[in-house]
Design a protein around this motif. Structure first.
Motif, mmCIF file in Angstrom:
data_model
loop_
_atom_site.group_PDB
_atom_site.id
_atom_site.type_symbol
_atom_site.label_atom_id
_atom_site.label_comp_id
_atom_site.label_asym_id
_atom_site.label_seq_id
_atom_site.Cartn_x
_atom_site.Cartn_y
_atom_site.Cartn_z
ATOM 1 N N ILE A 188 83.695 42.123 50.860
ATOM 2 C CA ILE A 188 83.251 43.497 50.624
ATOM 3 C C ILE A 188 81.742 43.546 50.384
ATOM 4 N N LEU A 189 81.213 42.616 49.570
ATOM 5 C CA LEU A 189 79.772 42.582 49.326
ATOM 6 C C LEU A 189 78.996 42.323 50.608
ATOM 7 N N GLY A 190 79.508 41.445 51.451
ATOM 8 C CA GLY A 190 78.860 41.172 52.726
ATOM 9 C C GLY A 190 78.833 42.397 53.618
ATOM 10 N N ILE A 191 79.935 43.124 53.673
ATOM 11 C CA ILE A 191 80.002 44.345 54.484
ATOM 12 C C ILE A 191 79.029 45.389 53.957
ATOM 13 N N VAL A 192 78.982 45.560 52.639
ATOM 14 C CA VAL A 192 78.053 46.525 52.027
ATOM 15 C C VAL A 192 76.612 46.141 52.336
ATOM 16 N N ALA A 193 76.294 44.840 52.250
ATOM 17 C CA ALA A 193 74.929 44.380 52.525
ATOM 18 C C ALA A 193 74.528 44.687 53.965
ATOM 19 N N VAL A 194 75.433 44.440 54.899
ATOM 20 C CA VAL A 194 75.129 44.706 56.303
ATOM 21 C C VAL A 194 74.961 46.208 56.542
ATOM 22 N N LEU A 195 75.859 47.005 55.981
ATOM 23 C CA LEU A 195 75.791 48.453 56.178
ATOM 24 C C LEU A 195 74.575 49.082 55.505
ATOM 25 N N SER A 196 74.082 48.474 54.427
ATOM 26 C CA SER A 196 72.925 49.031 53.726
ATOM 27 C C SER A 196 71.625 48.768 54.469
ATOM 28 N N GLY A 197 71.672 47.906 55.475
ATOM 29 C CA GLY A 197 70.484 47.659 56.289
ATOM 30 C C GLY A 197 69.506 46.674 55.692
ATOM 31 N N ASN A 198 69.863 46.007 54.593
ATOM 32 C CA ASN A 198 68.925 45.053 54.000
ATOM 33 C C ASN A 198 69.172 43.630 54.478
ATOM 34 N N GLY A 199 70.072 43.450 55.429
ATOM 35 C CA GLY A 199 70.334 42.120 55.964
ATOM 36 C C GLY A 199 70.973 41.191 54.965
ATOM 37 N N GLY A 200 71.422 41.728 53.859
ATOM 38 C CA GLY A 200 72.051 40.893 52.851
ATOM 39 C C GLY A 200 71.071 40.218 51.922
ATOM 40 N N VAL A 201 69.821 40.665 51.902
ATOM 41 C CA VAL A 201 68.802 40.064 51.039
ATOM 42 C C VAL A 201 68.191 41.145 50.161
ATOM 43 N N THR A 202 68.022 40.833 48.890
ATOM 44 C CA THR A 202 67.288 41.712 47.977
ATOM 45 C C THR A 202 66.294 40.880 47.181
ATOM 46 N N VAL A 203 65.246 41.543 46.746
ATOM 47 C CA VAL A 203 64.234 40.909 45.890
ATOM 48 C C VAL A 203 64.117 41.765 44.645
ATOM 49 N N GLU A 204 64.171 41.123 43.480
ATOM 50 C CA GLU A 204 64.097 41.861 42.221
ATOM 51 C C GLU A 204 63.169 41.158 41.240
ATOM 52 N N ILE A 205 62.428 41.947 40.479
ATOM 53 C CA ILE A 205 61.675 41.428 39.343
ATOM 54 C C ILE A 205 62.689 41.294 38.207
ATOM 55 N N THR A 206 62.777 40.115 37.588
ATOM 56 C CA THR A 206 63.857 39.886 36.628
ATOM 57 C C THR A 206 63.523 40.314 35.204
ATOM 58 N N ASP A 207 62.247 40.362 34.846
ATOM 59 C CA ASP A 207 61.856 40.704 33.479
ATOM 60 C C ASP A 207 60.812 41.809 33.497
ATOM 61 N N GLU A 208 60.717 42.541 32.392
ATOM 62 C CA GLU A 208 59.678 43.555 32.267
ATOM 63 C C GLU A 208 58.309 42.875 32.323
ATOM 64 N N VAL A 209 57.374 43.518 33.006
ATOM 65 C CA VAL A 209 56.012 43.009 33.109
ATOM 66 C C VAL A 209 55.108 43.957 32.344
ATOM 67 N N THR A 210 54.322 43.397 31.412
ATOM 68 C CA THR A 210 53.382 44.201 30.626
ATOM 69 C C THR A 210 51.962 43.728 30.901
ATOM 70 N N THR A 211 50.996 44.444 30.336
ATOM 71 C CA THR A 211 49.594 44.066 30.505
ATOM 72 C C THR A 211 49.257 42.779 29.766
ATOM 73 N N GLU A 212 50.196 42.252 28.999
ATOM 74 C CA GLU A 212 49.990 40.968 28.321
ATOM 75 C C GLU A 212 50.846 39.846 28.903
ATOM 76 N N SER A 213 51.648 40.159 29.915
ATOM 77 C CA SER A 213 52.517 39.142 30.525
ATOM 78 C C SER A 213 51.686 38.053 31.182
ATOM 79 N N GLU A 214 52.129 36.816 31.023
ATOM 80 C CA GLU A 214 51.454 35.682 31.637
ATOM 81 C C GLU A 214 52.100 35.268 32.948
ATOM 82 N N SER A 215 53.247 35.882 33.262
ATOM 83 C CA SER A 215 53.927 35.529 34.508
ATOM 84 C C SER A 215 54.777 36.685 35.010
ATOM 85 N N ILE A 216 55.113 36.600 36.286
ATOM 86 C CA ILE A 216 56.086 37.487 36.918
ATOM 87 C C ILE A 216 57.197 36.575 37.418
#
Length: 146
Positions: A27-55
């Protein structure tokens, strides 16, 4: 005779949990194909602030195929409804390593902001873009004032 926690089909028996996890994967594979993203997503995992040392970003492969990615990315900042490239620090370079991301797996990258950009990012809206199997994928995020 099978129990309520297993299913028998064509002479072989699998657990109900294995069967259900396979159905969810389909089901997840079908949803990924139908959503047009090719089954790939990119996400920022943590909040980024003006004091963050990394992303930290995660590339998720929700397709049935392997995908390949690397450590390179581009970063843009939104200014007056336009996206402008954020310049990398002088001498910054990427590791020339290809990473294979298995089907339904993910790959996490941590970017040291001091190395990449010479320090923390200013508050604002940003877009990070990575190439996965030859296709660009982006995610937008906001750097908030600390």
């Amino acid at each position: 005779m099978t129990s309520a926690s297993s299913i028998t089909a064509i002479g072989s028996s699998i657990s109900l949990s294995t069967f259900l996890s396979r159905i969810v994967a389909v089901i997840l594979g079908i949803v990924a194909v139908l959503s047009g993203n090719g089954g790939v997503t990119v996400e920022i995992t943590d909040e980024v602030t003006t004091e963050s040392e990394s992303i930290v970003y995660e590339i998720k492969n929700t397709s049935f195929s392997r995908a390949s990615a690397g450590y390179s990315f581009t970063l843009e900042v939104e200014s007056e409804d336009e996206w402008n490239a954020v310049s990398f620090a002088e001498g910054y370079g990427f590791r020339a390593v290809a990473v294979v991301i298995s089907a339904f797996a993910s790959f996490t990258v941590t970017v040291d902001l001091n190395d990449a950009f010479g320090g923390p990012l200013d508050a604002g809206n940003y877009r990070l873009t990575v190439s996965v199997s030859g296709t660009d994928y982006s995610t937008e995020f906001t750097v908030v004032q600390a």
